[in-house]
Write an enzyme that holds these catalytic residues in place. Sequence first.
Site, PDB file in Angstrom:
ATOM      1  N   ASN A  14     -28.225   6.614 -41.879  1.00 28.17           N
ATOM      2  CA  ASN A  14     -27.891   7.294 -43.131  1.00 28.17           C
ATOM      3  C   ASN A  14     -26.367   7.486 -43.263  1.00 28.17           C
ATOM      4  O   ASN A  14     -25.786   8.376 -42.647  1.00 28.17           O
ATOM      5  CB  ASN A  14     -28.612   8.658 -43.156  1.00 28.17           C
ATOM      6  CG  ASN A  14     -28.440   9.374 -44.473  1.00 28.17           C
ATOM      7  OD1 ASN A  14     -27.432   9.219 -45.143  1.00 28.17           O
ATOM      8  ND2 ASN A  14     -29.432  10.172 -44.834  1.00 28.17           N
ATOM      9  N   GLU A  38     -39.073   8.813 -33.054  1.00 26.24           N
ATOM     10  CA  GLU A  38     -39.077  10.271 -33.147  1.00 26.24           C
ATOM     11  C   GLU A  38     -40.387  10.783 -32.554  1.00 26.24           C
ATOM     12  O   GLU A  38     -41.456  10.502 -33.065  1.00 26.24           O
ATOM     13  CB  GLU A  38     -38.919  10.716 -34.604  1.00 26.24           C
ATOM     14  CG  GLU A  38     -37.523  10.417 -35.116  1.00 26.24           C
ATOM     15  CD  GLU A  38     -37.170  11.141 -36.403  1.00 26.24           C
ATOM     16  OE1 GLU A  38     -38.023  11.872 -36.943  1.00 26.24           O
ATOM     17  OE2 GLU A  38     -36.032  10.954 -36.856  1.00 26.24           O
ATOM     18  N   ASP A  69     -31.121  15.360 -36.738  1.00 21.63           N
ATOM     19  CA  ASP A  69     -32.441  15.367 -37.358  1.00 21.63           C
ATOM     20  C   ASP A  69     -32.471  16.523 -38.349  1.00 21.63           C
ATOM     21  O   ASP A  69     -32.031  17.632 -38.023  1.00 21.63           O
ATOM     22  CB  ASP A  69     -33.501  15.561 -36.272  1.00 21.63           C
ATOM     23  CG  ASP A  69     -34.832  14.986 -36.702  1.00 21.63           C
ATOM     24  OD1 ASP A  69     -34.839  14.091 -37.568  1.00 21.63           O
ATOM     25  OD2 ASP A  69     -35.861  15.439 -36.185  1.00 21.63           O
TER      26      ASP A  69
HETATM   27  P1  ITT Z   1     -31.535   9.070 -39.643  1.00 24.24           P
HETATM   28  O1  ITT Z   1     -31.353   7.594 -39.477  1.00 24.24           O
HETATM   29  O2  ITT Z   1     -30.354   9.861 -39.152  1.00 24.24           O
HETATM   30  O3  ITT Z   1     -32.854   9.606 -39.088  1.00 24.24           O
HETATM   31  P2  ITT Z   1     -32.651   9.867 -42.215  1.00 24.24           P
HETATM   32  O4  ITT Z   1     -32.088   9.855 -43.613  1.00 24.24           O
HETATM   33  O5  ITT Z   1     -33.962   9.176 -41.976  1.00 24.24           O
HETATM   34  O6  ITT Z   1     -31.524   9.300 -41.240  1.00 24.24           O
HETATM   35  P3  ITT Z   1     -33.741  12.441 -41.392  1.00 24.24           P
HETATM   36  O7  ITT Z   1     -34.976  11.844 -40.852  1.00 24.24           O
HETATM   37  O8  ITT Z   1     -33.040  13.479 -40.578  1.00 24.24           O
HETATM   38  O9  ITT Z   1     -32.660  11.344 -41.725  1.00 24.24           O
HETATM   39  O10 ITT Z   1     -33.906  13.014 -42.873  1.00 24.24           O
HETATM   40  C1  ITT Z   1     -34.973  13.735 -43.287  1.00 24.24           C
HETATM   41  C2  ITT Z   1     -35.051  13.750 -44.781  1.00 24.24           C
HETATM   42  O11 ITT Z   1     -34.340  14.859 -45.278  1.00 24.24           O
HETATM   43  C3  ITT Z   1     -34.532  12.518 -45.538  1.00 24.24           C
HETATM   44  O12 ITT Z   1     -35.413  12.312 -46.620  1.00 24.24           O
HETATM   45  C4  ITT Z   1     -33.165  12.946 -46.018  1.00 24.24           C
HETATM   46  O13 ITT Z   1     -32.803  12.312 -47.236  1.00 24.24           O
HETATM   47  C5  ITT Z   1     -33.388  14.433 -46.243  1.00 24.24           C
HETATM   48  N1  ITT Z   1     -32.157  15.156 -45.980  1.00 24.24           N
HETATM   49  C6  ITT Z   1     -31.573  15.374 -44.778  1.00 24.24           C
HETATM   50  N2  ITT Z   1     -30.431  16.037 -44.929  1.00 24.24           N
HETATM   51  C7  ITT Z   1     -30.269  16.227 -46.255  1.00 24.24           C
HETATM   52  C8  ITT Z   1     -29.253  16.793 -47.023  1.00 24.24           C
HETATM   53  O14 ITT Z   1     -28.158  17.288 -46.470  1.00 24.24           O
HETATM   54  N3  ITT Z   1     -29.411  16.822 -48.343  1.00 24.24           N
HETATM   55  C9  ITT Z   1     -30.503  16.311 -48.925  1.00 24.24           C
HETATM   56  N4  ITT Z   1     -31.503  15.723 -48.274  1.00 24.24           N
HETATM   57  C10 ITT Z   1     -31.378  15.667 -46.938  1.00 24.24           C
END
Ligand code: ITT
Length: 186
Positions: A14, A38, A69
């Site tokens: 991301n 995970e 995460d």
């Molecule tokens: P990784 O490769 O780091 O895992 P990811 O986008 O899959 O990237 P997560 O599993 O931690 O990351 O994300 C969980 C969800 O929460 C995902 O749908 C993100 O878009 C959302 N999310 C995480 N942080 C956010 C933020 O600061 N603002 C809005 N949405 C967020």
Amino acid sequence: MTDSTTPIRFVTGNPHKVDEVRAALDRPIEQVTFDYPEIQADTIEAVAEAGAREAYNHLGGDHPLIVEDSGLRIDALGGFPGPYSSYIEGTLGIERVWHLTEREDDRTASFVSVIAYIADDDVITFTGRVTGTIVAPRGRAGFGYDPIFEVDGRTLAERTTAEKNELSHRGQAIASFATWLDDQSR
Ligand code: ITT
């Protein structure tokens, strides 16, 4: 290995997360994409810690690294989407998450972020949380659920990266991590 010029690898797919960490941390950050599994665990800290170990073993332990995460918990929906935040964003989408919440009297939600840092086989985690309200989507900045998450009258998508970092779950986790890193280099 952890002086202030050593790059820290950030294992994530991301790029928005990378931007936010770079904006708040005075260290070189190198994005590395590796889809670490995970695990199922009781706490988000345990999931992040296991991910950090897995990535460290896979990439070779010659660089310190972090994984992060995060997830959204909507109180009236029993903490949904929680660990399914990513899946739900990709399937239902945030507009429908808003509609699921729209008729609830209490639209309180929270975001949690856990950064797991590993160097020399030791893992340490840093947690940040922010509480807000689920609203109809507004704003174009940020990513993910930012347009439907309001804090103090503005959604996270109506803030610059620096403004979001001042109050967000990730901003708080990064701030704790930065303090700890500074202490290490003293
Ligand atoms: P990784 O490769 O780091 O895992 P990811 O986008 O899959 O990237 P997560 O599993 O931690 O990351 O994300 C969980 C969800 O929460 C995902 O749908 C993100 O878009 C959302 N999310 C995480 N942080 C956010 C933020 O600061 N603002 C809005 N949405 C967020």
